[in-house]
Design an enzyme around this catalytic site. Structure first.
Site, PDB file in Angstrom:
ATOM      1  N   GLN A  45       1.836  -5.739  -3.437  1.00  0.00           N
ATOM      2  CA  GLN A  45       2.171  -5.899  -2.011  1.00  0.00           C
ATOM      3  C   GLN A  45       3.547  -5.275  -1.722  1.00  0.00           C
ATOM      4  OE1 GLN A  45       1.059  -9.217  -3.540  1.00  0.00           O
ATOM      5  NE2 GLN A  45      -0.974  -8.402  -3.263  1.00  0.00           N
ATOM      6  N   GLY A  90      -4.569  -3.719  -4.664  1.00  0.00           N
ATOM      7  CA  GLY A  90      -5.530  -2.667  -5.010  1.00  0.00           C
ATOM      8  C   GLY A  90      -4.779  -1.371  -5.173  1.00  0.00           C
ATOM      9  N   HIS A  91      -4.343  -1.111  -6.396  1.00  0.00           N
ATOM     10  CA  HIS A  91      -3.603   0.129  -6.645  1.00  0.00           C
ATOM     11  C   HIS A  91      -4.600   1.231  -7.003  1.00  0.00           C
ATOM     12  CE1 HIS A  91      -0.154  -2.400  -6.626  1.00  0.00           C
ATOM     13  NE2 HIS A  91      -0.350  -2.911  -7.798  1.00  0.00           N
ATOM     14  N   LYS A 101       2.319   2.310  -4.983  1.00  0.00           N
ATOM     15  CA  LYS A 101       3.002   1.829  -6.204  1.00  0.00           C
ATOM     16  C   LYS A 101       2.204   2.184  -7.455  1.00  0.00           C
ATOM     17  CE  LYS A 101       2.764  -2.229  -4.394  1.00  0.00           C
ATOM     18  NZ  LYS A 101       2.361  -1.869  -3.024  1.00  0.00           N
ATOM     19  N   ASP A 145       0.812  -1.229   0.000  1.00  0.00           N
ATOM     20  CA  ASP A 145       0.000   0.000   0.000  1.00  0.00           C
ATOM     21  C   ASP A 145       0.841   1.272   0.000  1.00  0.00           C
ATOM     22  OD1 ASP A 145      -2.286  -1.699   0.353  1.00  0.00           O
ATOM     23  OD2 ASP A 145      -1.801  -1.793   2.491  1.00  0.00           O
TER      24      ASP A 145
HETATM   25  P1  GDP Z   1      -0.469   0.570  -3.825  1.00  0.00           P
HETATM   26  O1  GDP Z   1      -1.224  -0.710  -3.709  1.00  0.00           O
HETATM   27  O2  GDP Z   1       0.942   0.469  -3.393  1.00  0.00           O
HETATM   28  O3  GDP Z   1      -0.621   1.198  -5.185  1.00  0.00           O
HETATM   29  O4  GDP Z   1      -1.120   1.584  -2.790  1.00  0.00           O
HETATM   30  P2  GDP Z   1      -2.657   1.917  -2.577  1.00  0.00           P
HETATM   31  O5  GDP Z   1      -3.262   2.360  -3.849  1.00  0.00           O
HETATM   32  O6  GDP Z   1      -3.308   0.808  -1.832  1.00  0.00           O
HETATM   33  O7  GDP Z   1      -2.551   3.088  -1.538  1.00  0.00           O
HETATM   34  C1  GDP Z   1      -1.999   4.275  -1.826  1.00  0.00           C
HETATM   35  C2  GDP Z   1      -3.070   5.364  -1.630  1.00  0.00           C
HETATM   36  O8  GDP Z   1      -2.421   6.568  -1.370  1.00  0.00           O
HETATM   37  C3  GDP Z   1      -3.927   5.596  -2.848  1.00  0.00           C
HETATM   38  O9  GDP Z   1      -5.222   5.936  -2.459  1.00  0.00           O
HETATM   39  C4  GDP Z   1      -3.255   6.778  -3.528  1.00  0.00           C
HETATM   40  O10 GDP Z   1      -4.156   7.581  -4.260  1.00  0.00           O
HETATM   41  C5  GDP Z   1      -2.751   7.536  -2.337  1.00  0.00           C
HETATM   42  N1  GDP Z   1      -1.526   8.293  -2.567  1.00  0.00           N
HETATM   43  C6  GDP Z   1      -0.450   7.936  -3.304  1.00  0.00           C
HETATM   44  N2  GDP Z   1       0.507   8.873  -3.183  1.00  0.00           N
HETATM   45  C7  GDP Z   1       0.017   9.812  -2.348  1.00  0.00           C
HETATM   46  C8  GDP Z   1       0.564  11.003  -1.799  1.00  0.00           C
HETATM   47  O11 GDP Z   1       1.690  11.387  -2.054  1.00  0.00           O
HETATM   48  N3  GDP Z   1      -0.233  11.697  -0.920  1.00  0.00           N
HETATM   49  C9  GDP Z   1      -1.497  11.295  -0.598  1.00  0.00           C
HETATM   50  N4  GDP Z   1      -2.176  12.010   0.259  1.00  0.00           N
HETATM   51  N5  GDP Z   1      -2.024  10.176  -1.090  1.00  0.00           N
HETATM   52  C10 GDP Z   1      -1.272   9.442  -1.946  1.00  0.00           C
END
Ligand code: GDP
Length: 428
Positions: free
Chosen positions: A219, A39-40, A15, A12
């Protein structure tokens, strides 16, 4: 140059956003492990997209998106995602490639996932209950059903019969019928057919033709089946080794490795988490960071940045750079803490321990650093950052032993500061 983007914490990390951001520098984006438990979440001009199986590169027209053999595919979940993207105006059909060697998640895998968690009781892993673990179990037990098996209805029938019979033996009073399962798979096969390819050949040909590939992890390193906080891990290799085994490319194909980390730490599910904050500060990070699972909606556990864990991820993956996300979530905090080491009793722990029991005993050694008043949210130039935020980033680089290539300041695609070009000719 090909670049791998992977999580350097417990998942999370953001990515999806970083993959989406860097995709225009590549011709193909290839996902190498996991399933639709990932879940990106990506925001483009306020439109929200959640990508589970399909690589986050899909939001850029013309990019080929590859699902490797290391991924486990639930066809229903795949079609639902394709349909949802199409409804949102994303053109997909001729841009998806699925490995003929990828394993399939069948309906009985979901039941087995729920059953195995229920049987674990107190010692549950905290899985997403989507059948990912049981599908990987079948793969390792050499009874899994692969995408290429869909082309052989007779063999498929035998396989489905055997697997459903075995499942009925495992689940008390279960009388699942194999025939509807088979019929469903044969129907899915029709729709998947145009996407199925030998991914290793496809990627090798692409590289020979001078095209570059972005390898996308799901992950995070600390959830890796081999190197993570076992048994509280996912069922695949989320760290760098997964690129080679999950796509059929040699190690030399990986040019650079970018580790995505939050400016703090989160984890979902069970398992030790040394810098976890259970009180008001944990709740503050959860709320400002919207730390709720994209797939399950579960609240994420939150804590300070853990440099021991990131140093471990840097060593395992050979990280060349960090993509530091969610800096803005720390806006307004008076003091921020960084865990620079662990202590167990009177002993200092130099390396991230293999034994989760030992990890649970580790006390973080913290240093405190001043926070900043002025918001960083949405900033897009490094020189706009408050001095204290710059100092925080510099300290994270120092204690993690990896330079920051990208700093993200918001969820929108362009809320980002590019610090190093990372060999990608990224213009500011
Ligand atoms: P992933 O699975 O690694 O892609 O991560 P997730 O999508 O589960 O969680 C990342 C969350 O953080 C998402 O809702 C993104 O929109 C949000 N996000 C990513 N970068 C930033 C940031 O720099 N600031 C904020 N506030 N939210 C972010």
């Amino acid at each position: 140059m090909n670049v791998a983007i992977l999580g350097a914490q417990w998942g999370d990390e953001g990515k999806g956003k970083i993959v989406d951001l860097l995709t225009p520098h590549f011709s193909l984006v290839a996902r190498y492990q996991g399933g639709h438990n990932a879940g990106h979440t990506v925001y483009v001009h306020r439109a929200k997209f959640i990508l589970r199986l399909i690589p986050a590169g899909i939001l850029h027209p013309g990019i080929t998106c590859v699902i490797g053999n290391g991924v486990v595919i639930d066809p229903q979940a795949l079609f639902a995602e394709v349909d949802e993207l199409a409804r949102n105006g994303v053109d997909i059909d001729d841009r998806i490639v699925i490995s003929d060697k990828a394993h399939l998640i069948l309906p009985y895998h979901r039941d087995l996932d729920l059953l195995s968690e229920a049987r674990r009781g107190e010692r549950k892993i905290g899985t997403t209950s989507r059948g990912i673990g049981p599908a990987y179990e079948d793969k390792i037990a050499r009874r899994g059903i692969r995408v290429c098996d869909l082309a052989d209805p007779a063999g498929l029938e035998q396989n489905v019969r055997d697997n459903v019979t075995a499942r009925n033996r495992l689940v008390q009073d279960s009388t699942m019928d194999w025939k509807p399962v088979l019929d469903q798979m044969l129907k899915h096969a029709e729709r998947m057919k145009p996407w199925i390819r030998d991914v290793s050949v496809l990627l090798t040909d692409a590289m020979r033709d001078g095209k570059s590939i972005l390898f996308e992890g799901a992950q995070g390193t600390l959830l890796d089946i081999d190197h993570g906080t076992y048994p509280y891990v996912t069922s695949s290799n989320a760290s760098i080794g997964g690129v080679c085994t999950g796509l059929g490319v040699p190690p030399k194909a990986i040019g650079r490795v970018l580790g995505v980390v939050k400016a703090y730490t989160t984890r979902v599910g069970e398992g030790p988490f040394p810098t976890e904050l259970s009180g008001a500060m944990g709740a503050r990070l959860r709320e400002s960071g919207s730390e709720y699972g994209a797939v399950t909606g579960r609240p994420r556990r939150c804590g300070w940045y853990d440099a021991v864990a990131v140093r471990y991820a840097a060593r395992l993956n050979g990280l060349d750079g960090l993509a530091l996300t969610k800096l803005d979530v720390l806006d307004g905090l008076e003091t921020i803490r960084i865990c620079t080491g662990y202590r167990a009793g009177s002993r200092t722990i130099a390396n991230f321990p293999a034994d989760t029991g030992q990890l649970a005993q580790c006390e973080p050694i913290y240093e405190s650093i001043s926070g900043w008043d002025a918001p960083t949210k949405g900033l897009r130039r490094f020189d706009q950052l408050p001095a204290a935020a710059r100092k925080y980033i510099a300290r994270l680089e120092e204690v993690s032993g990896v330079p920051a290539a990208i700093v993200s300041t918001g969820s929108e695609r362009d809320d980002v500061l590019r610090i190093a070009d990372f060999g990608l000719r990224i213009a500011d």
